[in-house]
Write a protein that holds these residues in place. Structure first.
Motif, PDB file in Angstrom:
ATOM      1  N   GLY A  12       0.815  -1.200   0.000  1.00  0.00           N
ATOM      2  CA  GLY A  12       0.000   0.000   0.000  1.00  0.00           C
ATOM      3  C   GLY A  12       0.854   1.257   0.000  1.00  0.00           C
ATOM      4  O   GLY A  12       1.959   1.272  -0.558  1.00  0.00           O
ATOM      5  N   THR A  13       0.377   2.294   0.662  1.00  0.00           N
ATOM      6  CA  THR A  13       1.058   3.594   0.653  1.00  0.00           C
ATOM      7  C   THR A  13       2.487   3.487   1.155  1.00  0.00           C
ATOM      8  O   THR A  13       3.425   3.995   0.532  1.00  0.00           O
ATOM      9  N   VAL A  14       2.675   2.823   2.303  1.00  0.00           N
ATOM     10  CA  VAL A  14       4.012   2.697   2.879  1.00  0.00           C
ATOM     11  C   VAL A  14       4.788   1.570   2.206  1.00  0.00           C
ATOM     12  O   VAL A  14       5.961   1.728   1.841  1.00  0.00           O
ATOM     13  N   GLY A  15       4.146   0.436   2.006  1.00  0.00           N
ATOM     14  CA  GLY A  15       4.827  -0.711   1.402  1.00  0.00           C
ATOM     15  C   GLY A  15       5.410  -0.399   0.043  1.00  0.00           C
ATOM     16  O   GLY A  15       6.550  -0.776  -0.262  1.00  0.00           O
ATOM     17  N   SER A  16       4.654   0.304  -0.782  1.00  0.00           N
ATOM     18  CA  SER A  16       5.145   0.631  -2.128  1.00  0.00           C
ATOM     19  C   SER A  16       6.364   1.554  -2.062  1.00  0.00           C
ATOM     20  O   SER A  16       7.284   1.435  -2.878  1.00  0.00           O
ATOM     21  N   GLN A  17       6.393   2.446  -1.063  1.00  0.00           N
ATOM     22  CA  GLN A  17       7.545   3.335  -0.913  1.00  0.00           C
ATOM     23  C   GLN A  17       8.771   2.581  -0.381  1.00  0.00           C
ATOM     24  O   GLN A  17       9.910   2.875  -0.770  1.00  0.00           O
ATOM     25  N   VAL A  18       8.551   1.633   0.493  1.00  0.00           N
ATOM     26  CA  VAL A  18       9.660   0.803   0.981  1.00  0.00           C
ATOM     27  C   VAL A  18      10.286   0.030  -0.175  1.00  0.00           C
ATOM     28  O   VAL A  18      11.512  -0.020  -0.333  1.00  0.00           O
ATOM     29  N   ILE A  19       9.440  -0.549  -1.016  1.00  0.00           N
ATOM     30  CA  ILE A  19       9.924  -1.300  -2.177  1.00  0.00           C
ATOM     31  C   ILE A  19      10.721  -0.383  -3.105  1.00  0.00           C
ATOM     32  O   ILE A  19      11.812  -0.731  -3.581  1.00  0.00           O
ATOM     33  N   ARG A  20      10.176   0.799  -3.363  1.00  0.00           N
ATOM     34  CA  ARG A  20      10.866   1.750  -4.243  1.00  0.00           C
ATOM     35  C   ARG A  20      12.238   2.123  -3.694  1.00  0.00           C
ATOM     36  O   ARG A  20      13.241   2.123  -4.431  1.00  0.00           O
ATOM     37  N   LEU A  21      12.311   2.415  -2.406  1.00  0.00           N
ATOM     38  CA  LEU A  21      13.569   2.842  -1.813  1.00  0.00           C
ATOM     39  C   LEU A  21      14.597   1.716  -1.751  1.00  0.00           C
ATOM     40  O   LEU A  21      15.801   1.944  -1.936  1.00  0.00           O
ATOM     41  N   ILE A  22      14.142   0.494  -1.515  1.00  0.00           N
ATOM     42  CA  ILE A  22      15.072  -0.647  -1.525  1.00  0.00           C
ATOM     43  C   ILE A  22      15.701  -0.791  -2.914  1.00  0.00           C
ATOM     44  O   ILE A  22      16.902  -1.045  -3.052  1.00  0.00           O
ATOM     45  N   GLU A  23      14.875  -0.604  -3.942  1.00  0.00           N
ATOM     46  CA  GLU A  23      15.386  -0.757  -5.302  1.00  0.00           C
ATOM     47  C   GLU A  23      16.252   0.437  -5.721  1.00  0.00           C
ATOM     48  O   GLU A  23      17.291   0.267  -6.351  1.00  0.00           O
ATOM     49  N   GLU A  24      15.834   1.648  -5.365  1.00  0.00           N
ATOM     50  CA  GLU A  24      16.566   2.842  -5.795  1.00  0.00           C
ATOM     51  C   GLU A  24      17.858   3.064  -4.999  1.00  0.00           C
ATOM     52  O   GLU A  24      18.845   3.569  -5.530  1.00  0.00           O
ATOM     53  N   GLN A  25      17.829   2.702  -3.731  1.00  0.00           N
ATOM     54  CA  GLN A  25      18.977   2.981  -2.871  1.00  0.00           C
ATOM     55  C   GLN A  25      19.710   1.707  -2.443  1.00  0.00           C
ATOM     56  O   GLN A  25      20.362   1.673  -1.398  1.00  0.00           O
ATOM     57  N   GLY A  26      19.591   0.689  -3.276  1.00  0.00           N
ATOM     58  CA  GLY A  26      20.182  -0.599  -2.937  1.00  0.00           C
ATOM     59  C   GLY A  26      21.663  -0.536  -2.602  1.00  0.00           C
ATOM     60  O   GLY A  26      22.130  -1.169  -1.642  1.00  0.00           O
ATOM     61  N   ARG A  27      22.435   0.245  -3.352  1.00  0.00           N
ATOM     62  CA  ARG A  27      23.881   0.323  -3.114  1.00  0.00           C
ATOM     63  C   ARG A  27      24.176   0.934  -1.747  1.00  0.00           C
ATOM     64  O   ARG A  27      24.993   0.415  -0.982  1.00  0.00           O
ATOM     65  N   ASP A  28      23.514   2.040  -1.423  1.00  0.00           N
ATOM     66  CA  ASP A  28      23.738   2.679  -0.128  1.00  0.00           C
ATOM     67  C   ASP A  28      23.279   1.787   1.022  1.00  0.00           C
ATOM     68  O   ASP A  28      23.959   1.678   2.049  1.00  0.00           O
ATOM     69  N   ASP A  69       8.451 -18.297   4.542  1.00  0.00           N
ATOM     70  CA  ASP A  69       9.341 -19.449   4.688  1.00  0.00           C
ATOM     71  C   ASP A  69      10.671 -19.259   3.965  1.00  0.00           C
ATOM     72  O   ASP A  69      11.712 -19.768   4.413  1.00  0.00           O
ATOM     73  N   SER A  70      10.655 -18.529   2.849  1.00  0.00           N
ATOM     74  CA  SER A  70      11.882 -18.377   2.066  1.00  0.00           C
ATOM     75  C   SER A  70      12.659 -17.111   2.406  1.00  0.00           C
ATOM     76  O   SER A  70      13.719 -16.857   1.835  1.00  0.00           O
ATOM     77  N   ALA A  71      12.154 -16.330   3.348  1.00  0.00           N
ATOM     78  CA  ALA A  71      12.791 -15.048   3.677  1.00  0.00           C
ATOM     79  C   ALA A  71      13.652 -15.161   4.930  1.00  0.00           C
ATOM     80  O   ALA A  71      13.440 -16.019   5.787  1.00  0.00           O
ATOM     81  N   ASP A  72      14.628 -14.266   5.027  1.00  0.00           N
ATOM     82  CA  ASP A  72      15.372 -14.074   6.263  1.00  0.00           C
ATOM     83  C   ASP A  72      14.774 -12.921   7.071  1.00  0.00           C
ATOM     84  O   ASP A  72      14.843 -12.907   8.297  1.00  0.00           O
ATOM     85  N   LEU A  73      14.194 -11.971   6.340  1.00  0.00           N
ATOM     86  CA  LEU A  73      13.656 -10.751   6.939  1.00  0.00           C
ATOM     87  C   LEU A  73      12.276 -10.481   6.365  1.00  0.00           C
ATOM     88  O   LEU A  73      12.104 -10.421   5.143  1.00  0.00           O
ATOM     89  N   VAL A  74      11.287 -10.339   7.256  1.00  0.00           N
ATOM     90  CA  VAL A  74       9.905 -10.104   6.842  1.00  0.00           C
ATOM     91  C   VAL A  74       9.502  -8.695   7.251  1.00  0.00           C
ATOM     92  O   VAL A  74       9.644  -8.308   8.417  1.00  0.00           O
ATOM     93  N   ILE A  75       9.002  -7.914   6.278  1.00  0.00           N
ATOM     94  CA  ILE A  75       8.535  -6.548   6.540  1.00  0.00           C
ATOM     95  C   ILE A  75       7.013  -6.567   6.450  1.00  0.00           C
ATOM     96  O   ILE A  75       6.455  -6.766   5.371  1.00  0.00           O
ATOM     97  N   GLU A  76       6.336  -6.351   7.595  1.00  0.00           N
ATOM     98  CA  GLU A  76       4.871  -6.402   7.621  1.00  0.00           C
ATOM     99  C   GLU A  76       4.309  -4.996   7.569  1.00  0.00           C
ATOM    100  O   GLU A  76       4.496  -4.205   8.499  1.00  0.00           O
ATOM    101  N   LEU A  77       3.580  -4.681   6.480  1.00  0.00           N
ATOM    102  CA  LEU A  77       2.998  -3.355   6.301  1.00  0.00           C
ATOM    103  C   LEU A  77       1.551  -3.453   5.823  1.00  0.00           C
ATOM    104  O   LEU A  77       1.065  -2.610   5.072  1.00  0.00           O
ATOM    105  N   ILE A  78       0.878  -4.509   6.273  1.00  0.00           N
ATOM    106  CA  ILE A  78      -0.524  -4.704   5.891  1.00  0.00           C
ATOM    107  C   ILE A  78      -1.415  -3.788   6.720  1.00  0.00           C
ATOM    108  O   ILE A  78      -2.331  -3.145   6.216  1.00  0.00           O
TER     109      ILE A  78
END
Length: 441
Positions: A12-28, A69-78
């Motif tokens: 949603g509003t927050v989850g989509s921004q988290v995804i965007r930032l992980i992809e855009e700022q992956g190197r940092d 099950d396949s993750a090491d880190l789960v981000i819950e933003l439901i």
């Protein structure tokens, strides 16, 4: 470099921004965490539903169990209680680190979640659960763990702050200010959780738990919202040099026998115009923390919104990924103090009580006597005749007057008794409003 597999629950509003930032700022993020963040799945209800933000379709799935099950880190933003409770408990029990921004879940089921984390050897992070981008959870959980916290109070709900601010700045009615907040996206179509103080109460419980090392739930918080605040209340506050803010208050109280307890409450509050909190405008949040040694600290910033809240999530993600890759743990739940949560009646503050009374001789003395009989000292009294504003300015004996009484500090229990007695008095036609004054300039 180690790789940390990440599953995001909710886009949603927050989850989509988290995804965007992980992809855009992956190197940092990789450099800060010392680990590669591999975003491998995003759990949604319907993979074909239209979305405001672009997300790689290959990441989308409806299978939350497989993602966990396949993750090491789960981000819950439901958001909400279920299914997040079930999913987060499952992840923690399986040893998966969880980052959540779900204040309702933490406030209602925090002890259960912490126990699951301990049993599974997992970490639980929740910086984004209170005040969006404002790092108050970290501040209380880590930065101030060496001090004794005396009180935490502040503006933790941007919707109500926007509404009250609009009423103060423009003279708008509550209904018009709420409609404007909804038009601008600051308030939901159903604003109940915000305007009735429930959102702030959940955050108050979390802050109190952290500050006082005691388990506090949302059911422990005495709550009063802003839906009964009128333009007259705003005008009366301004006349007294105040503004009205919805404050969450958690404080340590020393009882008569010397033992300590906790008072937790949310309610509209009179704040002097020259106090810092009076100048927190729009949807912003601000929390003041009083420490025995550190003194007064203030945390201020954007308390909501996709991108600001996502930064709080990512601060937890970086810490969590670093611990997964290199060892270490998040701070554990500290509940050693186990202080009792006191009944709301023992809280002590000042009050502004507005009454509609019969405009005749002797009524003022009668009203003052009710306060005196219950041990409440009156600081000031202001009376307005109902005839004010009439063409000839005449005063009609037996009409109605508006009486505004400011008190010195007294307990909620004593005030409740006063209000009950006044409401039953023949000379009092209505107890129009009650506002508290928790802070001084």
């Amino acid at each position: 470099m180690a790789t940390v597999n990440v599953a995001v629950l909710g886009a949603g509003t927050v989850g989509s921004q988290v995804i965007r930032l992980i992809e855009e700022q992956g190197r940092d993020l990789r450099a800060r965490a010392g680990a590669e963040l591999n975003l491998q799945s995003v759990v949604v209800r319907d993979v074909s539903a239209p979305r405001d933000a672009e997300i790689d379709p290959a990441l989308l799935t409806t299978d939350a169990q497989a993602a966990i099950d396949s993750a090491d880190l789960v981000i819950e933003l439901i958001g909400g209680i279920e299914p997040p409770r079930t999913l987060v408990l499952d992840a923690l029990r399986k040893g998966k680190t969880v980052v959540t921004g779900n204040k309702a879940l933490i406030a209602a089921h925090g002890p259960e979640l912490h126990e699951a984390a301990t049993a599974g050897g997992a970490d639980l992070y929740y910086e984004a659960a209170v005040a969006g981008a404002v790092p108050v959870v970290y501040g209380l959980r880590e930065s101030m763990v060496g001090d004794k916290i005396l009180r935490v109070l502040g503006i933790v709900n941007g919707t109500t702050n926007f509404i009250l601010d609009a009423m103060t700045q423009t003279g708008a009615s509550y209904e018009d200010a709420l409609a404007e907040a909804q038009r601008l996206g600051f308030a939901e179509a159903d604003p109940t959780a915000d305007v009735e103080g429930l959102d702030a109460a959940a955050k108050c419980a979390i802050l109190a738990s952290l500050a006082f090392h005691t388990r506090v739930s949302i059911e422990d918080v005495a709550v009063e919202g802003i839906s009964k605040i009128t333009a007259d209340d705003i005008a009366e506050a301004e006349a007294g040099g105040n503004v009205i803010k919805l404050l969450a208050i958690a404080e340590r109280i020393t009882q008569e026998d010397g033992s300590e307890g906790i008072s937790v409450r949310v309610h509209p509050t009179l704040v002097p115009r020259d106090h810092t909190l009076a100048n927190v405008h729009g949807p912003f949040n601000a929390i003041v923390v009083d420490g025995e040694s550190a003194g007064r600290l203030m945390f201020y910033g954007q308390g909501a919104g996709g991108a600001p809240t996502a930064t709080a999530v990512l601060s937890d993600v970086v810490a969590a990924a670093s611990h997964i890759a290199h060892g270490g743990n998040a701070p554990c739940e500290l509940v050693y103090a186990n202080l009792p949560v006191l009944d709301a009646s023992v809280a002590v503050t000042r009050y502004q009580v507005q009454l509609k009374i019969a405009d005749r001789a002797g009524v003022l003395a009668e009203v003052a006597g009710v306060f005196a009989d219950n041990g409440i000292s009156i600081k000031s009294v202001n009376q307005k005749d109902a005839s004010e504003g009439s063409e000839d300015g005449s005063r009609e004996e037996g009409g109605t007057a508006v009486l505004t009484i400011l008190t010195h500090r007294a307990t909620e229990g004593a005030l409740a008794t006063v209000v009950k007695q006044l409401a039953a008095a023949d000379s009092v036609r209505e107890v129009a409003s009650i506002l508290r004054s928790e802070v001084s300039a």
